[in-house]
Design an enzyme around this catalytic site. Structure first.
Site: not given
Ligand code: NAD
Length: 699
Positions: A61, A103, A106, A126
């Site tokens: 992100a 992300g 992921e 995170e």
């Protein structure tokens, strides 16, 4: 288009390329969806390869986007992009290099296979931002590598190289060209059915319930107070107890809650504030002078620590000390530090040998003349520093940067003892210099912009966090700490004890209370400072107790007695048995009736003192940003990250409310009531409902 497709014999190669770190921003997500849709619509497509161009596969992100509405608007990562990947009728191979974080990891986990260069850094960081994975990280990672390993990764936020990743995360390490390796891999697996999907893997609940319970216990005690810890454990548990779609929805809901929570804000603020400190208006990083070889003058505590930090960054070091024994002690300190790391298995023998070889002891200034930078770390006396700088001025090559590690002396006065004040700068390391991350860079009146750029570049190279300060008494960090310590000591005179004050502030989050900290640093250090300042200003107000302690020779750990008593072999300091009588005598002399003081008063007086002094520093232009002050405190003074720093804390407490309390403190006649007049900058920001942590000095 942020994602470009190349079709090679039935393989759709999707290359993410945003020119930066391929963060999964809105344009990237849209572009991915379009490219995936095109692949799905192509009847000849046999497999898809997802690769990143530039420095990374994807760093996850974008925090700036995360603070805006765009972060969660459609197409979203977790339920649009990743679902499309999982629903493809052909396999999708993620080809990783550089880093695949948050992300980005992921995204890779939603693919059918993952291949990677051995040094790709993988992780779910995170948690360190006060958040948790929100796009399936807590659901697919346990299915890939098991609950224990996945929880360890998500709770620590640590990055691991692909070569060391647990089995199940990476299907093949690619030695040569990544894309060619991925193409060969894709051809091998293109026709395998069913296509593997991590969400199809089932986890045996019985095997892990004990571990989950244990992790919850550890998380609750974690002093970092990261708000994502428990939600991560709950979401990992959901990957076992719920169907994949429900587990994913559960994770996303918790993620959103965290993102909007007050608890996560300080962590995200600190992350961005840390990255902002090196940007100084008018200073171009490209102008940094090359630094290959550094000389250090003074091989004591600081000089030897700085040598370790530099050598570990691959910089050649020469140390000069006027005392041959001190020089040998300094060199042994470097060697012993590295030997200890070797024996603990933290350093290889080969690296240790390289570090040792890169630090050379020298005896004369002529030997260091060709160094690119010199860091002076001799005793804290102006006359000695001036002598050293005039010797440096006489021998150092043109363009060499001349730095002083002084913690309190006037850098401009030191610079004036040379014919090249534009080359002089303060590089204020903190002790132990090889461990502490803060580097206060003191910009003198005449310091050249490229000298500042060189200092910032050096900080980055040796893994320090730079904060630029102007020349004032104590610069940013120590000037503020003086006001904080003064309050702590006035509190003793009014009725508190060192352990009460320390415990109150440690419970609040400070890594070490003010009295334990003073005993570590040595009470004689500020005593010297007070004597100098009092000579210049006989009206100077300071706590009587501070001088009383020093007059008894209670300098702290080094003398065995200070605010506490240090018994050799004992892990914890004991109360100094003679201190209460001294405190009572001081209170009586000051006509103070000792009173019971609440922990709240202790915390507020000490922390608000930091804020009021910090406001003065900002207003006087000695710090460029309110957030720089916070970074100095987070990295140099053990200020708790979960509070963001003193300025961020002031904003979250509310400036109006804080000023109201300051006025109450001002009504207490003891302990310098004038100090509690809120600084006009603070008052102005409160009146205009602005934040001090966001305040920037206009240049
Ligand atoms: P130290 O006493 O441990 O070491 C000083 C060294 O300098 C000694 O080895 C001494 O022999 C040598 N020296 C003295 N005069 C010299 C000269 N003219 N030429 C060459 N060598 C000379 O001191 P330290 O704690 O390392 O502090 C050094 C500097 O760093 C001081 O300015 C201090 O204020 C600053 N500083 C100290 C700390 C700390 O916590 N110790 C933290 C930040 C900054």
């Amino acid at each position: 288009m942020t994602v470009k497709t190349e079709i090679r014999d039935g393989l759709h190669i999707l290359a993410m390329n945003d020119g930066k770190l391929n963060c999964v921003t809105m344009p990237m997500r849209r572009s991915l969806v379009l490219a995936l849709d095109a692949a799905a619509a192509d009847p000849l497509c046999k497999a898809v390869i997802l690769i990143g161009k530039g420095r990374a596969f994807s760093a996850g992100a974008d925090l700036n986007e995360m603070n805006s509405e765009k972060a969660l608007s459609s197409p979203r990562l977790h339920d649009t992009v990743l679902s499309i990947i999982e629903d493809m009728s052909v396999p999708v191979v993620a080809a990783l290099h550089g880093s695949a974080l948050g992300g980005g990891l992921e995204l890779a986990l939603a693919c059918s296979y993952r291949v990677a260069k051995a040094d790709t850094m993988l992780g779910l960081p995170e948690v360190a931002l006060g958040l948790m994975p929100g796009a399936g990280g807590t659901q697919r990672l346990p299915r890939a590598i098991g609950v224990e390993a996945a929880l360890n990764m998500a709770l620590s936020g640590k990055l691991i190289p692909a070569a060391k990743a647990k089995e199940g995360l990476i299907d093949r390490i690619i030695d040569g060209d990544l894309l060619e390796g991925a193409v060969a891999f894709a051809r091998e697996i293109a026709s395998i059915r069913p296509i593997p999907r991590l969400n199809d893997v089932k986890i045996d609940r019985n095997m892990v319930s004990g571990f989950l319970q244990f992790s919850r216990g550890v998380a609750k005690m974690d002093p970092r107070r990261l708000p994502g810890l428990i939600p991560i454990i709950d979401a990992v548990e959901a990957s076992i107890t719920m169907a994949p779609a429900d587990g994913g929805a559960f994770e996303f809901k918790s993620f959103k809650k965290l993102m909007n929570s007050d608890e996560s804000q300080p962590f995200r603020y600190a992350f961005l504030a840390e990255r902002a400190t090196a940007s100084i208006s008018g200073v171009d990083p490209k102008t940094a002078r090359p630094v290959l070889k550094v000389a250090i003058i003074g091989a004591g505590t600081m000089g030897s620590g700085i040598a370790i930090a530099l050598a570990q960054a691959g910089i050649e070091v020469q140390i000069l000390d006027l005392n041959p024994d001190a020089l040998q002690r300094g060199l042994s300190h470097c060697r012993n530090t590295w030997d200890r790391s070797v024996s603990k298995g933290k350093l290889t023998q080969a690296k240790r040998d390289r570090f040792v070889a890169s630090v050379e002891g020298v005896e004369s200034y002529d030997q260091i003349a060709d160094c690119d930078l010199v860091i002076e770390a001799v005793v804290e006396q102006m006359s000695v520093k001036k002598d050293v700088f005039s010797s440096l001025d006489a021998v150092m090559k043109k363009g060499a940067v001349l730095a002083t590690n002084t913690s309190s002396l006037n850098v401009d006065e030191i610079a004036a003892s040379t014919m090249r004040p534009e080359d002089v700068v303060g590089l204020h390391f903190f002790s132990p210099a090889n461990i502490m991350q803060l580097l206060e860079i003191v910009r003198g009146k005449e310091t050249a912009d490229d000298v500042l750029a060189t200092s910032l570049a050096l900080a980055k190279r040796i893994g320090k966090v730079p904060v630029v300060a102007g020349v004032c008494d104590g610069f940013i960090g120590n000037r503020m700490i003086d006001s904080y310590l003064a309050q702590a000591m006035y509190l003793l005179e009014e009725g508190a004890t060192p352990s009460q004050v320390d415990l109150a502030l440690e419970k609040w989050g400070m890594a070490m209370g003010p009295f334990r900290m003073s005993d570590v640093v040595g009470n004689d250090v500020p005593w010297d400072g007070r004597k100098h300042r009092r000579a210049a200003n006989p009206e100077l107000k300071s706590p009587v107790i501070a001088d009383e302690v020093c007059e008894r020779g209670w300098f702290g750990q080094k003398t065995g007695l200070g605010w506490y008593k240090y018994v050799p072999g004992a892990r914890k300091p004991a109360p100094n048995p003679e201190l209460s009588a001294v405190m009572e005598a001081v209170s009586a002399k000051l006509s103070l009736h000792r009173r019971r003081i609440s922990d709240e008063e202790i915390v507020h007086r000490c922390i608000f003192a930091l804020v009021n002094e910090g406001a003065a520093i900002l207003a006087e232009g000695y710090a460029q940003r309110g957030s720089d002050i916070d970074i100095a405190y987070l990295f140099g003074y053990g200020f708790p990250r979960f509070r963001g720093g003193p300025m961020f804390f002031a904003d979250s407490f509310g400036l109006f409310r804080m000023i109201r309390e300051m006025k109450k403190f001002a009504a207490n006649p003891h302990g310098n009531p004038e100090f509690w007049t809120p600084h006009p900058l603070l008052q102005g920001l409160s009146d205009s409902e602005n934040d001090i942590s966001k305040h920037k000095v206009q240049s």
